[in-house]
Design a protein around this motif. Sequence first.
Motif, PDB file in Angstrom:
ATOM      1  N   GLY A  65      40.412 -59.736  -2.865  1.00 22.24           N
ATOM      2  CA  GLY A  65      40.075 -58.515  -1.989  1.00 22.24           C
ATOM      3  C   GLY A  65      41.338 -57.888  -1.467  1.00 22.24           C
ATOM      4  N   ARG A  66      41.534 -56.425  -1.439  1.00 18.96           N
ATOM      5  CA  ARG A  66      42.630 -55.709  -0.608  1.00 18.96           C
ATOM      6  C   ARG A  66      42.043 -54.634   0.123  1.00 18.96           C
ATOM      7  NH1 ARG A  66      47.747 -54.725  -4.677  1.00 18.96           N
ATOM      8  NH2 ARG A  66      45.839 -53.853  -5.920  1.00 18.96           N
ATOM      9  N   SER A  67      40.886 -54.988   0.982  1.00 20.94           N
ATOM     10  CA  SER A  67      40.379 -54.174   1.952  1.00 20.94           C
ATOM     11  C   SER A  67      40.522 -54.897   3.229  1.00 20.94           C
ATOM     12  CB  SER A  67      38.881 -53.932   1.778  1.00 20.94           C
ATOM     13  OG  SER A  67      38.321 -53.021   2.647  1.00 20.94           O
ATOM     14  N   PHE A  68      41.253 -54.285   4.276  1.00 21.89           N
ATOM     15  CA  PHE A  68      41.603 -55.012   5.556  1.00 21.89           C
ATOM     16  C   PHE A  68      41.531 -53.845   6.738  1.00 21.89           C
ATOM     17  CE2 PHE A  68      44.504 -56.990   2.442  1.00 21.89           C
ATOM     18  CZ  PHE A  68      43.809 -58.065   2.092  1.00 21.89           C
ATOM     19  N   ARG A  69      40.841 -54.202   7.606  1.00 19.29           N
ATOM     20  CA  ARG A  69      40.565 -53.656   9.149  1.00 19.29           C
ATOM     21  C   ARG A  69      41.063 -54.447  10.132  1.00 19.29           C
ATOM     22  NH1 ARG A  69      35.131 -50.296  10.765  1.00 19.29           N
ATOM     23  NH2 ARG A  69      35.739 -49.236   8.954  1.00 19.29           N
ATOM     24  N   PHE A  70      41.925 -53.796  10.881  1.00 19.39           N
ATOM     25  CA  PHE A  70      42.594 -54.308  12.151  1.00 19.39           C
ATOM     26  C   PHE A  70      42.081 -53.750  13.386  1.00 19.39           C
ATOM     27  CE2 PHE A  70      45.288 -55.062   8.257  1.00 19.39           C
ATOM     28  CZ  PHE A  70      45.385 -56.627   8.088  1.00 19.39           C
ATOM     29  N   GLU A  71      41.548 -54.463  14.196  1.00 21.98           N
ATOM     30  CA  GLU A  71      40.921 -53.874  15.329  1.00 21.98           C
ATOM     31  C   GLU A  71      41.997 -53.922  16.398  1.00 21.98           C
ATOM     32  OE1 GLU A  71      37.906 -52.794  15.707  1.00 21.98           O
ATOM     33  OE2 GLU A  71      36.851 -53.472  14.026  1.00 21.98           O
ATOM     34  N   GLY A 263      31.372 -33.629 -11.056  1.00 22.73           N
ATOM     35  CA  GLY A 263      30.279 -34.120 -10.025  1.00 22.73           C
ATOM     36  C   GLY A 263      30.401 -35.756 -10.173  1.00 22.73           C
ATOM     37  N   SER A 264      29.531 -36.302  -9.813  1.00 25.06           N
ATOM     38  CA  SER A 264      29.417 -38.008  -9.504  1.00 25.06           C
ATOM     39  C   SER A 264      28.115 -38.207  -9.855  1.00 25.06           C
ATOM     40  CB  SER A 264      29.999 -38.202  -8.359  1.00 25.06           C
ATOM     41  OG  SER A 264      29.176 -37.831  -7.266  1.00 25.06           O
ATOM     42  N   VAL A 265      27.750 -39.419 -10.655  1.00 26.63           N
ATOM     43  CA  VAL A 265      26.542 -40.124 -10.678  1.00 26.63           C
ATOM     44  C   VAL A 265      26.923 -41.653 -10.433  1.00 26.63           C
ATOM     45  CG1 VAL A 265      25.826 -38.418 -12.441  1.00 26.63           C
ATOM     46  CG2 VAL A 265      27.132 -40.551 -13.179  1.00 26.63           C
ATOM     47  N   SER A 266      25.618 -42.328 -10.140  1.00 27.06           N
ATOM     48  CA  SER A 266      25.762 -43.765 -10.180  1.00 27.06           C
ATOM     49  C   SER A 266      24.703 -44.253 -11.004  1.00 27.06           C
ATOM     50  CB  SER A 266      25.253 -44.229  -8.606  1.00 27.06           C
ATOM     51  OG  SER A 266      26.100 -43.579  -7.611  1.00 27.06           O
ATOM     52  N   LEU A 267      24.859 -45.287 -11.445  1.00 28.50           N
ATOM     53  CA  LEU A 267      24.087 -45.918 -12.929  1.00 28.50           C
ATOM     54  C   LEU A 267      23.683 -47.496 -12.321  1.00 28.50           C
ATOM     55  CD1 LEU A 267      25.834 -45.064 -16.083  1.00 28.50           C
ATOM     56  CD2 LEU A 267      24.237 -43.454 -14.570  1.00 28.50           C
ATOM     57  N   LEU A 268      22.417 -47.432 -12.104  1.00 29.49           N
ATOM     58  CA  LEU A 268      21.970 -48.724 -11.315  1.00 29.49           C
ATOM     59  C   LEU A 268      21.115 -49.287 -12.269  1.00 29.49           C
ATOM     60  CD1 LEU A 268      20.097 -46.995  -8.472  1.00 29.49           C
ATOM     61  CD2 LEU A 268      22.441 -47.600  -8.562  1.00 29.49           C
ATOM     62  N   GLY A 291      36.034 -44.314 -11.694  1.00 23.43           N
ATOM     63  CA  GLY A 291      34.803 -44.860 -10.927  1.00 23.43           C
ATOM     64  C   GLY A 291      35.154 -46.338 -10.579  1.00 23.43           C
ATOM     65  N   THR A 292      33.887 -46.810 -10.023  1.00 25.71           N
ATOM     66  CA  THR A 292      34.075 -48.045  -9.475  1.00 25.71           C
ATOM     67  C   THR A 292      32.748 -48.907  -9.938  1.00 25.71           C
ATOM     68  OG1 THR A 292      33.020 -47.482  -7.250  1.00 25.71           O
ATOM     69  CG2 THR A 292      35.180 -47.507  -7.557  1.00 25.71           C
ATOM     70  N   LEU A 293      33.047 -50.187 -10.116  1.00 22.29           N
ATOM     71  CA  LEU A 293      31.778 -50.951 -10.251  1.00 22.29           C
ATOM     72  C   LEU A 293      31.474 -51.799  -9.061  1.00 22.29           C
ATOM     73  CD1 LEU A 293      29.823 -52.308 -12.388  1.00 22.29           C
ATOM     74  CD2 LEU A 293      31.446 -53.922 -12.896  1.00 22.29           C
ATOM     75  N   ASN A 294      30.149 -51.737  -8.559  1.00 18.49           N
ATOM     76  CA  ASN A 294      30.073 -52.338  -7.311  1.00 18.49           C
ATOM     77  C   ASN A 294      30.877 -51.987  -6.269  1.00 18.49           C
ATOM     78  OD1 ASN A 294      27.550 -53.525  -8.584  1.00 18.49           O
ATOM     79  ND2 ASN A 294      28.870 -55.194  -9.366  1.00 18.49           N
ATOM     80  N   THR A 295      31.347 -50.737  -6.031  1.00 14.57           N
ATOM     81  CA  THR A 295      32.024 -50.335  -5.246  1.00 14.57           C
ATOM     82  C   THR A 295      33.602 -51.183  -5.036  1.00 14.57           C
ATOM     83  OG1 THR A 295      31.435 -51.776  -3.110  1.00 14.57           O
ATOM     84  CG2 THR A 295      29.985 -49.780  -3.549  1.00 14.57           C
ATOM     85  N   HIS A 322      23.355 -54.242  -9.836  1.00 15.52           N
ATOM     86  CA  HIS A 322      24.708 -53.777  -9.967  1.00 15.52           C
ATOM     87  C   HIS A 322      24.809 -51.995 -10.092  1.00 15.52           C
ATOM     88  CE1 HIS A 322      26.156 -57.750 -10.778  1.00 15.52           C
ATOM     89  NE2 HIS A 322      25.149 -57.914 -11.414  1.00 15.52           N
ATOM     90  N   GLN A 323      25.703 -51.634  -9.464  1.00  9.16           N
ATOM     91  CA  GLN A 323      25.922 -50.226  -9.515  1.00  9.16           C
ATOM     92  C   GLN A 323      27.332 -49.677 -10.105  1.00  9.16           C
ATOM     93  OE1 GLN A 323      24.874 -48.275  -5.851  1.00  9.16           O
ATOM     94  NE2 GLN A 323      26.631 -46.829  -5.986  1.00  9.16           N
ATOM     95  N   LEU A 324      27.289 -48.720 -11.214  1.00  5.09           N
ATOM     96  CA  LEU A 324      28.298 -48.411 -11.799  1.00  5.09           C
ATOM     97  C   LEU A 324      28.437 -46.752 -11.228  1.00  5.09           C
ATOM     98  CD1 LEU A 324      30.567 -48.711 -13.850  1.00  5.09           C
ATOM     99  CD2 LEU A 324      29.216 -47.714 -15.513  1.00  5.09           C
ATOM    100  N   ASP A 325      29.491 -46.286 -10.544  1.00 10.92           N
ATOM    101  CA  ASP A 325      29.958 -45.012  -9.948  1.00 10.92           C
ATOM    102  C   ASP A 325      30.848 -44.387 -10.895  1.00 10.92           C
ATOM    103  OD1 ASP A 325      27.947 -45.251  -7.847  1.00 10.92           O
ATOM    104  OD2 ASP A 325      29.713 -46.386  -6.837  1.00 10.92           O
TER     105      ASP A 325
END
Length: 380
Positions: A65-71, A263-268, A291-295, A322-325
Amino acid sequence: MRLTLSISAIFFCFALSIFPSVSMASDRPLTQRDLMTNLVDTLGYSFGLPDTPQDSDYRELLAGGRSFRFEAETFRHPEDLVAVNSFSSFGEFSGEGWVSAISTPTRMRMNFLLPQAGTYRLFAAVRLPGHTLMLEGQIWQIDDDFPQFTRVDLGEITLNAGMKELAIAMPANSSIDYIELLAPPRAAIMPLTEWDPEAPLTYADLAVTVLRALDLQSVLPLQGESILLEAEEITPNKSLRTDQRHLGEPHGGYWLRSGAGGGSVSLLFTVDRGAVYTLNLIAAGAKSLTGTLNTRNPWQADFPPYLQEKSIGTWYLPAGEHQLDIELPPRGGVDLLTLVKRRTTAEDYRILAGLPADASVTEQEVNRLLTLLSRLYSRD
């Protein structure tokens, strides 16, 4: 597929026999902890470890993972003349509070550990105009007037892992809630199940981790029939549904197509059993579809302006939803999603990697495999 497996096995055996070893001294049976900690060092992740790392720190780094929030209230320098507040008059905030400047322009610093290197998108949640942020020589100015906390996209910065200091010049009475660094995740590296640090190390553990690290799961053997999912049936967005046929015959008679503005679509979709799947799309687009798979798993594939099937990637999908965007270019579209299941037993990985069965893992073999991995692993 037999040819692919044979070539892969020969390659791994050859590589293991010629590369010199790295240091991994041990006078006891090897465990998954030995592999886990040495993988972090081999892949260049050790700069992202705290001074006294725990097993959880190694697991987090290898999860990719490379998503970091620093308060701001947590990572502010304790000597800076700022105040910490927790009332919500300026909108919702994250964490336990937020930081405000005094009645004159104020400077503050945020010191934080960045576990993973990469090219990140930097965001800051602030209120009032006039903030200036500086990180490793790069400077951003926020001039828009936000009376309440607003998340601002500041652009990209390439950073190495390790300790960082962000300097912030704050206008009088302004506030900052947090900063956030986002980059696409790396492939998760772990054995078939979660890391068990005390478990004896096996050749299957070695095979699974190296194949996942090198993104070679797409050459695992196929298993069973593919799952075909009509895009127009598994999306909440029915407005793009069309039966146009001049760009190819859609699989089920209908497909999804964007207009002139894209446009954009999400496949569930749902999988009944966790396994490695290759995802194929029948789609059309004069330029790349992204797109992204599962965000969290980004993908990109080039499609012609007419309907054609292409692979967009191979991932391990746990059982469940699962969700494919998909981001569609102007006049682009998608017809069919195919899930191609691959065999994912410990034996499948071990055979593909060319490693022996029913044998005690030796320190020499682990060292040679780690050396191979250090030469082939992509650090982008």
